[in-house]
Write a protein that holds these residues in place. Structure first.
Motif, PDB file in Angstrom:
ATOM      1  N   ILE B  78       0.949  -1.280  -0.026  1.00  0.00           N
ATOM      2  CA  ILE B  78      -0.089  -0.006   0.011  1.00  0.00           C
ATOM      3  C   ILE B  78       0.939   1.317  -0.042  1.00  0.00           C
ATOM      4  CG2 ILE B  78      -1.796   1.387   1.222  1.00  0.00           C
ATOM      5  CD1 ILE B  78      -2.427  -1.491   2.397  1.00  0.00           C
ATOM      6  N   SER B  81       2.681   1.508  -3.585  1.00  0.00           N
ATOM      7  CA  SER B  81       1.828   1.766  -4.707  1.00  0.00           C
ATOM      8  C   SER B  81       0.701   2.627  -4.590  1.00  0.00           C
ATOM      9  CB  SER B  81       0.924   0.340  -4.979  1.00  0.00           C
ATOM     10  OG  SER B  81       1.798  -0.553  -5.054  1.00  0.00           O
ATOM     11  N   TYR B  82       0.273   2.998  -3.463  1.00  0.00           N
ATOM     12  CA  TYR B  82      -0.844   3.979  -3.413  1.00  0.00           C
ATOM     13  C   TYR B  82      -0.643   5.067  -2.039  1.00  0.00           C
ATOM     14  CZ  TYR B  82      -3.361   0.221  -5.696  1.00  0.00           C
ATOM     15  OH  TYR B  82      -3.514  -0.846  -6.569  1.00  0.00           O
ATOM     16  N   GLN B  84      -0.670   8.372  -2.428  1.00  0.00           N
ATOM     17  CA  GLN B  84      -1.556   9.311  -2.608  1.00  0.00           C
ATOM     18  C   GLN B  84      -2.587   9.027  -1.703  1.00  0.00           C
ATOM     19  OE1 GLN B  84      -0.900   7.232  -4.962  1.00  0.00           O
ATOM     20  NE2 GLN B  84      -2.915   6.655  -6.041  1.00  0.00           N
ATOM     21  N   MET B  85      -3.130   7.747  -1.623  1.00  0.00           N
ATOM     22  CA  MET B  85      -4.252   7.272  -0.712  1.00  0.00           C
ATOM     23  C   MET B  85      -4.259   7.531   0.853  1.00  0.00           C
ATOM     24  SD  MET B  85      -6.236   3.680  -0.109  1.00  0.00           S
ATOM     25  CE  MET B  85      -5.087   3.700   1.372  1.00  0.00           C
ATOM     26  N   ILE B 103     -12.059   3.619   1.475  1.00  0.00           N
ATOM     27  CA  ILE B 103     -10.907   2.572   0.975  1.00  0.00           C
ATOM     28  C   ILE B 103     -11.574   1.558   0.078  1.00  0.00           C
ATOM     29  CG2 ILE B 103      -8.949   1.473   1.303  1.00  0.00           C
ATOM     30  CD1 ILE B 103      -8.458   3.065   3.730  1.00  0.00           C
ATOM     31  N   GLU B 106     -12.940   2.704  -3.166  1.00  0.00           N
ATOM     32  CA  GLU B 106     -12.078   3.025  -4.122  1.00  0.00           C
ATOM     33  C   GLU B 106     -11.528   1.413  -4.902  1.00  0.00           C
ATOM     34  OE1 GLU B 106     -11.258   5.832  -5.543  1.00  0.00           O
ATOM     35  OE2 GLU B 106     -12.791   6.480  -4.314  1.00  0.00           O
ATOM     36  N   VAL B 107     -11.079   0.600  -3.773  1.00  0.00           N
ATOM     37  CA  VAL B 107     -10.637  -0.903  -4.215  1.00  0.00           C
ATOM     38  C   VAL B 107     -11.631  -1.264  -5.440  1.00  0.00           C
ATOM     39  CG1 VAL B 107     -10.045  -3.254  -3.452  1.00  0.00           C
ATOM     40  CG2 VAL B 107      -9.441  -1.170  -2.235  1.00  0.00           C
TER      41      VAL B 107
END
Lengths: 408, 179
Positions: B78, B81-82, B84-85, B103, B106-107
């Motif tokens: 996480i 890769s993410y 910004q989240m 979350i 979004e997934v």
């Protein structure tokens, strides 16, 4: 001979290879899917483009062909676009050649600029304006009155971006209105003059009549012994004629004044009004008056309706000489109108005279009391109230007058 | 189950116990995929169950502890890769409280076939959060691992208690208190 360690590597390698192939297969499928999706999107985009173009051309055709001038401006009032009618009205091509940029404010006459600018700010605030009137000088040099309706255009985020308006040339309408006002004023003053004239004339006509009357009385008194009975009869006839002349003059004055009633409309119960009139007029002993129906309450100028009722009642009394005279009032509502009827059992009228009796000076009976003006006043007053009058009659049996008033 | 859960798992096994252990648990399990996983593929959850229980047998570490360690490891994915989240949240409680409504939403947008657990919030204050985990996969320890790392990510510490509401672990209540 392979060691167990190298078997592990071999298997790991095989798994990695398979995983790579699997990944490639998935990605291949994904990219095919994406390709098809892109194709579909491109196609639907192209369709949308065509549709947009169609709508654009429809809209621009519409705007171009509207007969009223159409103007699109930015939020500062600078002109972005006009239709053909607007270009011609303002001689826009020439203006833009001279100034390079034209603001709405420069199109209207100087005294209306402040008002237009206030209206424009109101429009940006409220989203629209309606029926704003301004004067402009058109390309041909004439001053025109325009009525403007305009609204604000917004972007996707609901922010104002521009404003569009349609102007209607109401010059002709304005001129007509002004003409109408003038005509009305003129009519009013003429009417006044005419009334005054009628008043003066009737006064001037009555005074020699009174002199004639006085002189006859003197002659009759002074030369009483000289006259033979036939002379007495002639003087009697002169006397009657003089009285009739006097009544005629009074009625002309009444006729000319009958429409001139500017009093307020009030709610009037017609039954009460009939009873009121009945008390004021001289009802002879041979006549009974009956109100048969429930009478309505109407919104009218009371004086006018009183005049109508009084004239119709005295008329009915006058033409009902017999001992058992009966006058009845009836009412019903017909086709959205109040309809009243007054019936007598008097001498009746021949059908050929039905039209004639509503005309001025048309009395069917030569009498010193009847000048023949009463019914024409009734008709004139009723028409001014939006009503009508007609009659049914049988000789020797009686007459029924019907009249209507609007129910509003 | 998404392929990345398998590839990350096997990488962790390899780094902790060596390639032999990876080879061993794959060989011990009956896998339709043959143990070849790619992060973009989708595989049977049963394969994960077999791999974990074989690893537990071989290492004598309980499956719960293995899942906990794996959850802690998975947070790296996480973070990488993410990022910004993660940057959208001010603190760990806020982030954990929005698993269900933000979350996971979004997934689902990216992996519409993803099968996700549900987290129902029972109570939330500035420093505490109580919620119920529900999933037929009974992987609450994996969730706990992710939670531990979430606090670490925000440089915070917490006391996280968990209580099975059902014996098979399909329903577990988490009581989180930031300290």
């Amino acid at each position: 001979m392979q060691t167990p360690q190298s078997d592990v590597y071999q298997r790991a390698l095989a798994r990695e290879r398979n995983a790579r192939k699997e990944a490639e297969r998935i990605l291949e499928a994904k990219s095919t899917e994406l390709y098809h999706l892109t194709q579909a999107l491109t196609q639907s985009n192209a369709k949308l483009e065509v549709l947009l173009q169609e709508k654009k051309s429809e809209l621009s055709g519409l705007i171009h062909h509207i007969l009223d001038p159409y103007i699109l401006v930015d939020l500062d009032g600078n002109i972005i676009k006009l239709n053909k009618a607007a270009v011609e009205l303002f001689d826009y091509d020439n203006l833009i050649k001279k100034a390079g940029k034209v603001n709405l404010i420069h199109l209207v006459s100087p005294e209306d600029r402040m008002r237009l600018s206030t209206a424009f700010m109101d429009m940006v605030e409220d989203g629209y304006i309606k029926e704003i009137e301004v004067k402009i000088t058109a390309a041909d040099g004439t001053v025109r009155d325009l009525q403007i309706n305009a609204s604000v255009l917004y972007d996707n985020n609901n922010n104002p971006t521009a404003a569009q308006g349609i102007a209607r040339d109401i010059t002709a309408l304005k001129q007509l209105e002004a003409q109408k006002d003038k005509l009305y004023e003129k009519l009013e003053s003429q009417n006044e003059e005419l009334n005054e004239y009628a008043h003066v004339v009737s006064h001037d006509l009555k005074s020699p009549l009174r002199s004639v009357n006085a002189l006859i009385q003197w002659i009759k008194t002074d030369d009483k012994n000289v006259f033979d009975p036939s002379m007495d009869q002639y003087f009697g006839m002169i006397d009657k004629s003089v009285k009739k002349m006097e009544n005629l003059i009074s009625d002309i004055l009444r006729y000319s004044k009958s429409e001139v009633d500017y009093s307020e409309e009030t709610l009037v119960n017609v039954g009460d009004l009939i009873s009121e009139v009945q008390e004021h007029i001289d009802v002879p002993a041979n006549i009974s008056i009956v109100i048969e129906s429930q009478m309505p309450t109407v919104q009218v100028q009371k004086g006018k309706l009183e005049q109508v009722i009084q004239n119709l009642m005295t008329n009915a009394i006058k033409f009902t000489p017999q001992a058992d005279g009966l006058i009845t009032w009836k009412y019903k509502s017909v086709d959205g109108k109040h309809q009243f009827a007054i019936r007598d059992n008097g001498i009746g009228i021949e059908e050929k005279y039905f039209d004639k009796i509503f005309k001025v000076f048309q009395s069917l009976k030569a009498s010193e009391h009847s000048t023949g003006i009463g019914l024409s006043i009734v008709k004139k007053v009723l028409i001014s109230m939006g009503g009508e009058i007609w009659l049914q009659s049988t000789l020797g049996k009686g007459t029924t007058f019907y009249f209507t008033l609007p129910q509003s | 189950m998404k392929g990345i859960v398998f590839t990350e798992f096997l990488e962790l096994v390899e780094s902790k116990f060596g390639l032999e252990m990876v080879d061993q648990i794959i060989t011990q399990s009956e896998l339709v995929s043959g143990g070849s996983y790619t992060s973009i593929g989708t595989y049977e959850f049963g394969e994960m169950l077999q791999l974990i229980s074989n690893l537990s047998k071989n290492t004598e570490v309980s499956t719960d502890d293995l899942l906990l360690a794996y959850g802690e490891h998975f947070f790296n994915v996480i973070e990488t890769s993410y990022p910004q989240m993660l940057a959208m949240y001010q603190g760990p409680i806020e982030m954990l409280a929005s698993i269900e409504n933000h979350i996971h939403v979004e997934v689902k947008k990216i992996y519409h076939d993803a099968e996700l657990p549900t987290f129902t919030i029972i109570e939330q204050t500035e420093n505490t959060l109580s919620m119920i985990y529900q999933s037929s996969r009974s992987m609450h320890m994996f969730g706990l691992g992710l939670m531990n790392r979430t606090f670490k990510h925000f440089n915070a510490a917490a006391e996280i208690r968990h209580e099975k509401l059902k014996d098979d672990g399909t329903e577990v209540q988490f009581s989180i208190k930031m300290i």
